[in-house]
Design a protein around this motif. Structure first.
Motif, mmCIF file in Angstrom:
data_model
loop_
_atom_site.group_PDB
_atom_site.id
_atom_site.type_symbol
_atom_site.label_atom_id
_atom_site.label_comp_id
_atom_site.label_asym_id
_atom_site.label_seq_id
_atom_site.Cartn_x
_atom_site.Cartn_y
_atom_site.Cartn_z
ATOM 1 N N SER A 1 -14.430 -56.794 -7.379
ATOM 2 C CA SER A 1 -13.403 -57.453 -8.188
ATOM 3 C C SER A 1 -13.022 -56.596 -9.390
ATOM 4 N N LEU A 2 -13.973 -55.822 -9.930
ATOM 5 C CA LEU A 2 -13.644 -54.884 -11.007
ATOM 6 C C LEU A 2 -12.655 -53.831 -10.508
ATOM 7 N N ALA A 3 -12.857 -53.367 -9.284
ATOM 8 C CA ALA A 3 -11.933 -52.383 -8.708
ATOM 9 C C ALA A 3 -10.545 -52.991 -8.519
ATOM 10 N N GLN A 4 -10.495 -54.232 -8.064
ATOM 11 C CA GLN A 4 -9.202 -54.897 -7.894
ATOM 12 C C GLN A 4 -8.488 -55.053 -9.237
ATOM 13 N N LEU A 5 -9.246 -55.338 -10.283
ATOM 14 C CA LEU A 5 -8.655 -55.424 -11.623
ATOM 15 C C LEU A 5 -8.128 -54.066 -12.086
ATOM 16 N N MET A 6 -8.882 -53.018 -11.812
ATOM 17 C CA MET A 6 -8.455 -51.683 -12.208
ATOM 18 C C MET A 6 -7.090 -51.362 -11.614
ATOM 19 N N LEU A 7 -6.871 -51.760 -10.388
ATOM 20 C CA LEU A 7 -5.628 -51.430 -9.700
ATOM 21 C C LEU A 7 -4.415 -52.163 -10.274
ATOM 22 N N VAL A 8 -4.624 -53.249 -11.006
ATOM 23 C CA VAL A 8 -3.489 -53.984 -11.578
ATOM 24 C C VAL A 8 -3.466 -53.875 -13.104
ATOM 25 N N THR A 9 -4.226 -52.926 -13.647
ATOM 26 C CA THR A 9 -4.244 -52.716 -15.091
ATOM 27 C C THR A 9 -3.107 -51.795 -15.503
ATOM 28 N N PRO A 10 -2.271 -52.216 -16.460
ATOM 29 C CA PRO A 10 -1.201 -51.324 -16.922
ATOM 30 C C PRO A 10 -1.757 -49.977 -17.387
ATOM 31 N N GLY A 11 -1.093 -48.908 -16.971
ATOM 32 C CA GLY A 11 -1.549 -47.572 -17.326
ATOM 33 C C GLY A 11 -2.587 -46.999 -16.392
ATOM 34 N N CYS A 12 -2.928 -47.715 -15.315
ATOM 35 C CA CYS A 12 -3.904 -47.210 -14.335
ATOM 36 C C CYS A 12 -3.485 -45.808 -13.878
ATOM 37 N N ARG A 13 -4.381 -44.834 -14.053
ATOM 38 C CA ARG A 13 -4.081 -43.436 -13.749
ATOM 39 C C ARG A 13 -4.474 -43.107 -12.310
ATOM 40 N N PRO A 14 -4.031 -41.973 -11.801
ATOM 41 C CA PRO A 14 -4.410 -41.597 -10.433
ATOM 42 C C PRO A 14 -5.925 -41.548 -10.227
ATOM 43 N N ASP A 15 -6.683 -41.048 -11.213
ATOM 44 C CA ASP A 15 -8.133 -41.008 -11.034
ATOM 45 C C ASP A 15 -8.741 -42.403 -11.058
ATOM 46 N N ASP A 16 -8.165 -43.316 -11.856
ATOM 47 C CA ASP A 16 -8.624 -44.701 -11.848
ATOM 48 C C ASP A 16 -8.387 -45.323 -10.475
ATOM 49 N N ARG A 17 -7.187 -45.090 -9.969
ATOM 50 C CA ARG A 17 -6.827 -45.670 -8.672
ATOM 51 C C ARG A 17 -7.703 -45.091 -7.558
ATOM 52 N N ALA A 18 -7.990 -43.798 -7.631
ATOM 53 C CA ALA A 18 -8.831 -43.178 -6.597
ATOM 54 C C ALA A 18 -10.221 -43.793 -6.593
ATOM 55 N N LEU A 19 -10.794 -44.002 -7.777
ATOM 56 C CA LEU A 19 -12.119 -44.601 -7.853
ATOM 57 C C LEU A 19 -12.098 -46.029 -7.327
ATOM 58 N N ALA A 20 -11.125 -46.826 -7.784
ATOM 59 C CA ALA A 20 -11.053 -48.218 -7.349
ATOM 60 C C ALA A 20 -10.840 -48.318 -5.843
ATOM 61 N N THR A 21 -9.993 -47.465 -5.306
ATOM 62 C CA THR A 21 -9.735 -47.477 -3.863
ATOM 63 C C THR A 21 -10.987 -47.113 -3.080
ATOM 64 N N ALA A 22 -11.764 -46.163 -3.587
ATOM 65 C CA ALA A 22 -13.012 -45.781 -2.916
ATOM 66 C C ALA A 22 -14.008 -46.933 -2.932
ATOM 67 N N VAL A 23 -14.085 -47.654 -4.050
ATOM 68 C CA VAL A 23 -14.982 -48.814 -4.133
ATOM 69 C C VAL A 23 -14.597 -49.858 -3.100
ATOM 70 N N LEU A 24 -13.308 -50.155 -2.994
ATOM 71 C CA LEU A 24 -12.853 -51.172 -2.056
ATOM 72 C C LEU A 24 -13.053 -50.728 -0.610
ATOM 73 N N ALA A 25 -12.855 -49.443 -0.338
ATOM 74 C CA ALA A 25 -13.077 -48.941 1.021
ATOM 75 C C ALA A 25 -14.541 -49.057 1.405
ATOM 76 N N ARG A 26 -15.437 -48.721 0.464
ATOM 77 C CA ARG A 26 -16.866 -48.846 0.748
ATOM 78 C C ARG A 26 -17.258 -50.308 0.963
ATOM 79 N N ALA A 27 -16.672 -51.209 0.178
ATOM 80 C CA ALA A 27 -16.972 -52.631 0.330
ATOM 81 C C ALA A 27 -16.502 -53.139 1.692
ATOM 82 N N ALA A 28 -15.322 -52.689 2.126
ATOM 83 C CA ALA A 28 -14.807 -53.100 3.432
ATOM 84 C C ALA A 28 -15.700 -52.594 4.553
ATOM 85 N N GLN A 29 -16.201 -51.371 4.406
ATOM 86 C CA GLN A 29 -17.101 -50.813 5.411
ATOM 87 C C GLN A 29 -18.416 -51.589 5.452
#
Length: 358
Positions: free
Chosen positions: A308-336
């Motif tokens: 849920s922290l990763a999902q919040l990161m993705l909708v935070t204003p100013g989210c940078r590419p490195d923020d998005r990459a980390l959050a996306t990796a967290v969600l991918a690992r959770a899905a796996q």
């Protein structure tokens, strides 16, 4: 007239030459397609804001975590509580006197289990490092303290009036964080002690058809939903104080970095909402959300709020590419992990001890 299909409605707005907020609608369509929060921010920052831009913003976030709904509890203890509570709500006579966890889970999840399942003895095998009972950062405001292995509210119970107001305000999900902020305004009139008390003492849900229905399937969800509502209320506390030195800012940041709990991402959600409303807060809020996500990722163990922290990161204003990459990796690992997880056994009636893998 809206059709109920957010994507179709947005495309129609974007293609309509007479719609005064075509650019906002186009950004909303792009956000729905790409997930790039910059487009959602552009919707909010429409140069000619009005009630219709709020509608476009809500359509952009429809059926998206945190923008329209709070993520479901994912803890082992809440999964068990949902099964116990759901079966009881459907008329079964189910007695469970003890549950076992291989590792500690958030205090709010443990308390929600007790609210649903009753006075069940919960055994915890270990508190792996970093200890869930230790705040990520020291702060002035806290919701929980621990008596050994047992989470205990750090402050007094809320007043009856506060409970009734919460049940009135928080009975439904928000259409968007912006509308949720407006609806939560009455909560901001409560004393701070009441607001903090609501977060820890977890009063029960409203007696409405929605929650009567959810009692048969996911009775712990009310406790997950109500805390972000309370944190939106905290955003309204003492609004005359300048943000940088305000009590509302200090409370929300302290809770975000307190003990690992649902309250942490609820507080972050309120900060993210503030960042949409007040552009000058965006850089600070992005840093706070990223720092809390970093702390979760750095823990060498399961962190149940990490997704849920990763999902919040993705909708935070100013989210940078490195923020998005980390959050996306967290969600991918959770899905796996979800794909590899074996189904848990169902509870047996009058079972004396229930060992459940955390």
């Amino acid at each position: 007239m809206l059709s109920g299909d957010a994507d179709a409605d947005l495309r129609q707005m974007a293609d309509d030459p007479n719609f005064p907020h075509r650019d906002a609608a186009r950004h909303a369509v792009r956000f729905r397609a790409s997930g790039d929060v910059a487009h959602l921010v552009a919707v909010h920052d429409d140069p000619h804001p009005c009630g219709m831009t709020d509608v476009v913003f809500a359509l952009a976030g429809a059926k998206r975590p945190w923008l329209n709904w709070v993520p479901m509890p994912s803890e082992a203890i809440t999964n068990v509580a949902n099964e116990i509570g759901g079966r009881r709500a459907r008329g079964e006579q189910l007695e469970v006197t003890g549950l076992g966890l291989s590792a500690a889970e958030p205090a709010s999840a443990m308390t929600a289990c007790h609210r649903v399942a009753g006075p069940v003895d919960i055994g915890i095998a270990e508190f792996p490092a970093p200890d869930i009972r230790t705040p990520v950062r020291p702060g002035r405001y806290a919701i929980w303290r621990y008596d050994g292995t047992e989470p205990v509210p750090a402050g007094p119970a809320p007043s009856g009036a506060a409970v009734r107001l919460l049940q009135e305000v928080a009975g439904e999900p928000w259409a968007s964080p912006l509308s949720g902020y407006v609806k939560a305004a009455p909560l901001g009139e409560l004393p701070l002690a009441d607001l903090l008390g609501l977060l820890a003492h977890l009063p029960g849900p409203p007696d409405t058809a929605r929650w009567q229905h959810l009692a048969t399937s996911t009775p712990t969800y009310w406790y997950r939903l109500m805390q972000p509502w309370v944190c939106l209320g905290i955003l309204h506390h003492a609004k005359d104080q300048p943000w940088s030195t305000s009590v509302r800012r200090e409370v929300l940041v302290d809770l975000a970095f307190g003990v690992e709990d649902w309250v942490a991402d609820a507080a972050l959600f309120a900060l993210v909402t503030a960042a949409y409303r007040e552009p000058e807060l965006r850089a600070e809020v992005r840093q706070v959300v990223r720092a809390r996500l970093d702390a979760a990722v750095a823990a060498n163990r399961l962190v149940t709020i990490e997704e849920s922290l990763a999902q919040l990161m993705l909708v935070t204003p100013g989210c940078r590419p490195d923020d998005r990459a980390l959050a996306t990796a967290v969600l991918a690992r959770a899905a796996q992990d979800d794909e590899q997880e074996e189904p848990a056994p169902a509870p047996a009636e009058k079972r004396r001890w229930w060992q459940r893998r955390a």
